[in-house]
Design an enzyme around this catalytic site. Structure first.
Site, PDB file in Angstrom:
ATOM      1  N   HIS A  27      20.459  61.320  -8.718  1.00 21.82           N
ATOM      2  CA  HIS A  27      19.880  60.478  -9.769  1.00 21.82           C
ATOM      3  C   HIS A  27      19.437  61.316 -10.966  1.00 21.82           C
ATOM      4  O   HIS A  27      19.681  60.976 -12.119  1.00 21.82           O
ATOM      5  CB  HIS A  27      18.655  59.723  -9.233  1.00 21.82           C
ATOM      6  CG  HIS A  27      18.988  58.543  -8.376  1.00 21.82           C
ATOM      7  ND1 HIS A  27      19.972  57.643  -8.691  1.00 21.82           N
ATOM      8  CD2 HIS A  27      18.447  58.118  -7.206  1.00 21.82           C
ATOM      9  CE1 HIS A  27      20.024  56.710  -7.752  1.00 21.82           C
ATOM     10  NE2 HIS A  27      19.118  56.970  -6.839  1.00 21.82           N
ATOM     11  N   GLU A  37      44.621  55.485  -4.526  1.00 17.24           N
ATOM     12  CA  GLU A  37      43.600  56.323  -3.888  1.00 17.24           C
ATOM     13  C   GLU A  37      44.018  56.750  -2.491  1.00 17.24           C
ATOM     14  O   GLU A  37      43.422  57.655  -1.914  1.00 17.24           O
ATOM     15  CB  GLU A  37      42.284  55.546  -3.767  1.00 17.24           C
ATOM     16  CG  GLU A  37      41.788  54.951  -5.057  1.00 17.24           C
ATOM     17  CD  GLU A  37      40.860  53.784  -4.805  1.00 17.24           C
ATOM     18  OE1 GLU A  37      39.651  54.022  -4.675  1.00 17.24           O
ATOM     19  OE2 GLU A  37      41.351  52.644  -4.736  1.00 17.24           O
ATOM     20  N   CYS A  46      41.570  57.883 -13.353  1.00 15.65           N
ATOM     21  CA  CYS A  46      40.163  57.586 -13.620  1.00 15.65           C
ATOM     22  C   CYS A  46      39.211  58.385 -12.736  1.00 15.65           C
ATOM     23  O   CYS A  46      38.018  58.144 -12.728  1.00 15.65           O
ATOM     24  CB  CYS A  46      39.883  56.094 -13.478  1.00 15.65           C
ATOM     25  SG  CYS A  46      40.331  55.433 -11.858  1.00 15.65           S
ATOM     26  N   ASP A  78      38.816  59.809  -4.390  1.00 14.82           N
ATOM     27  CA  ASP A  78      39.162  59.435  -3.015  1.00 14.82           C
ATOM     28  C   ASP A  78      40.505  60.003  -2.590  1.00 14.82           C
ATOM     29  O   ASP A  78      40.677  60.404  -1.437  1.00 14.82           O
ATOM     30  CB  ASP A  78      39.177  57.911  -2.866  1.00 14.82           C
ATOM     31  CG  ASP A  78      37.790  57.346  -2.588  1.00 14.82           C
ATOM     32  OD1 ASP A  78      36.892  58.133  -2.233  1.00 14.82           O
ATOM     33  OD2 ASP A  78      37.601  56.126  -2.734  1.00 14.82           O
TER      34      ASP A  78
END
Length: 573
Positions: free
Chosen positions: A189, A432, A503, A456
């Site tokens: 975070h 992926e 992406c 992935d």
């Protein structure tokens, strides 16, 4: 002078004295109490004060960081309103006649241990949320001051074991020039927020709190991942020069904001952005993005108690399409929940390996009520811009065909209802799964485009969990096996006159960009702040030259060989 290595989490260089963000002393004695009712009231008072503070922090985050980052504090407020946490604390006070501090500590630790030991990364992160908010309540019970970074009024570098989301949301970049922590990674975070605020950060150093004292002079190099303590005058001058150079670079990059992305031999590629919410559109515009290459729609579903309505989704999709401009592409990924992203309110069964389980398109095809609502919202919004829809985690042609059939059914229903829908929507898919990449030529006959999700694809191909530090050496984007799969996808798309984008994080990587140009990638989607540096790099590269190295790169033995070769050919250090 001491040099400490860590993880470069947010670019830039900070030079300032140290401000130690130390947790308050939350030690207490377990006591037997005479009036459980009064103790429950004392606990409720601390709870109310904590909620009030978090509401203020959330409002501040909303103004400075946007809706997506502020949702973290919505999650924290939910924790403090969760009867499954609060009721056991009150019951313990009443039945065991213990003070509120002891009841809070024992109950919170039970939940924290429970969540920390879960296999799911998203659930493990919830342990940090519980720890963060219960520390705040404990501080109020003990009448000790909880750290308030918003009160910092001089230029500093923050030193901490870790920064909680509530800490980071209060940072004023006018005074907080950078920070460094013992723990954390690029996806924590604090690191995400640092990048949003454009504050230099180095995390995961393991030793800054043990090494750096209050008011020590510190340099945080968020580019190289180095922290220098007690720098010499010469080093300070050297890093001031590097600071100035970085700012000059940013100014040079800014000049390219409205320029097309063309190679040195005048070949155009598209540089677009990955986004999570409509609030991210400003970042695309400010950084010269040519559209959206990945809109992660799952953020619409997270941090809530129920599914978003069709109308809520329609407004969000419309806002993005209108925000980037009607001529710019917006590639929307349909709901990708599962793996490390769960929705408590769906009450999905626990899985041994959720990344390979019931997630993404698999969930949507079974719960087509959720899927159809999203597709209707997307179709209604399509008339407001250049919408492209892609399905995630496609493993078989049957899955793609079924998903597209549902999309076409909803389109027909809307048109029969008299609702206008664009006739120019392209329908594509994420690549992926290695099996998909291997038979890409079969998929290419039916899709309008591919978007390669390398985050992935790499972990599945290498059979290495990218969250697991012990096997992190196997997370190799430049491995020839990965590059050959990517090449297979791009060639399959081009053979059918379709386009191929990427992406994953790899799309914005300076070693990968020359390779991907040589493989013929059409669209590069990345974080908005990576767009201008990538455009600058691409301007200096010849696609023809990069293509001439293609076969040699694809036939190399190791990822290290590839990196060495690319650096030699492009002059990178």
């Amino acid at each position: 002078m001491t040099s400490i290595k860590g993880i470069a989490a947010s670019n830039g260089i900070a030079i300032a004295k140290a401000y130690r963000m130390e947790a308050p002393d939350l030690s207490f004695e377990k006591k037997e109490i005479e009036s459980p009712e009064q103790e429950v009231e004392r606990f409720q008072s601390a709870l109310a004060t904590s909620k009030n503070e978090l509401e203020k922090i959330k409002d501040h985050a909303l103004k400075t960081l946007g809706e997506e980052k502020a949702e973290i504090f919505s999650a924290h407020l939910l924790v403090l309103s969760d009867p499954e946490l609060i009721q056991p604390i009150e019951d313990k006070i009443k039945t065991e006649n213990v003070n509120a501090e002891a009841a809070l500590n024992e109950t919170a630790n039970m939940f924290i241990d429970l969540f920390k030991n879960m296999d799911n990364e998203y659930m493990r992160e919830r342990a940090a949320d519980i720890q963060d908010v219960t520390k705040r309540v404990m501080a109020h019970l003990l009448n000790v001051t909880f750290p308030d970074p918003a009160l910092i009024d001089e230029e500093v570098v923050i030193i901490a074991e870790d920064l909680t989301p509530s800490d980071t949301a209060q940072l004023n970049k006018q005074f907080v020039k950078g920070f460094t922590t013992d723990i954390g990674g690029r996806t924590s975070h604090s690191a995400i927020m640092a990048r949003s605020l454009e504050i230099p950060a180095v995390v995961g150093t393991k030793e800054v709190t043990a090494t750096i004292n209050k008011d020590d002079m510190v340099i945080v190099d968020g580019i190289s991942g180095e922290v220098i303590v007690h720098p010499t005058d010469e080093q300070i001058e050297e890093y001031k020069g590097k600071q100035a150079q970085y700012e000059e670079k940013k100014q040079e990059w800014a000049k390219l904001k409205d320029e097309p992305t063309v190679t040195a031999d005048d070949k155009h590629v598209e540089l677009v952005a990955n986004i999570g919410t409509p609030d991210d559109v400003d970042g695309i515009i400010n950084n010269g993005g040519e559209g959206v290459g990945l809109y992660r729609t799952e953020f619409l579903y997270m941090g809530k108690n129920q599914l978003p309505t069709e109308e809520e989704q329609f407004e969000a999709y419309k806002a993005v399409l209108e925000g980037v401009g009607s001529d710019k592409p917006v590639v929307v990924r349909t709901l990708d929940i599962g793996g490390d992203k769960e929705l408590d309110y769906l009450d999905l069964p626990d899985e041994m390996n959720p990344f390979l389980g019931f997630r993404a398109i698999r969930l949507c095809l079974e719960r087509d009520d959720i899927f159809r609502t999203q597709l209707r919202a997307l179709l209604r919004a399509s008339v407001y811009g250049n919408l492209k829809i892609m399905f995630p985690m496609i493993a078989t042609l049957g899955e793609f065909r079924q998903a597209k059939a549902i999309l076409l059914e909803e389109k027909e229903k809307l048109q029969n209802e008299g609702t206008e829908v664009s006739e120019a929507i392209e329908v594509g898919m994420m690549v992926e799964i290695p099996a998909t990449a291997v038979i890409a030529k079969q998929f290419a006959k039916e899709v309008d485009f591919f978007s390669i999700g390398t985050n992935d694809l790499i972990q599945y191909t290498m059979a290495a969990d990218r969250m697991n530090e012990r096997v992190s050496y196997l997370y190799q984007p430049y491995n020839p096996a990965i590059l050959n799969l990517i090449n297979n996808v791009i060639e399959a798309a081009h053979a059918e006159g379709k386009w191929a984008g990427m992406c994953g994080e790899m799309a914005g990587d300076e070693i990968a960009i020359p390779i991907l140009l040589g493989l013929g990638l059409d669209e590069f989607s990345m974080s908005a702040t990576s767009i201008l540096p990538a455009r600058t790099q691409i301007l200096s590269l010849s696609q023809e030259e990069m293509t001439s190295y293609k076969e040699e790169i694809l036939s190399m033995d190791t990822a290290e060989d590839v990196v060495e070769f690319v650096k030699a050919k492009t002059g990178q250090k």
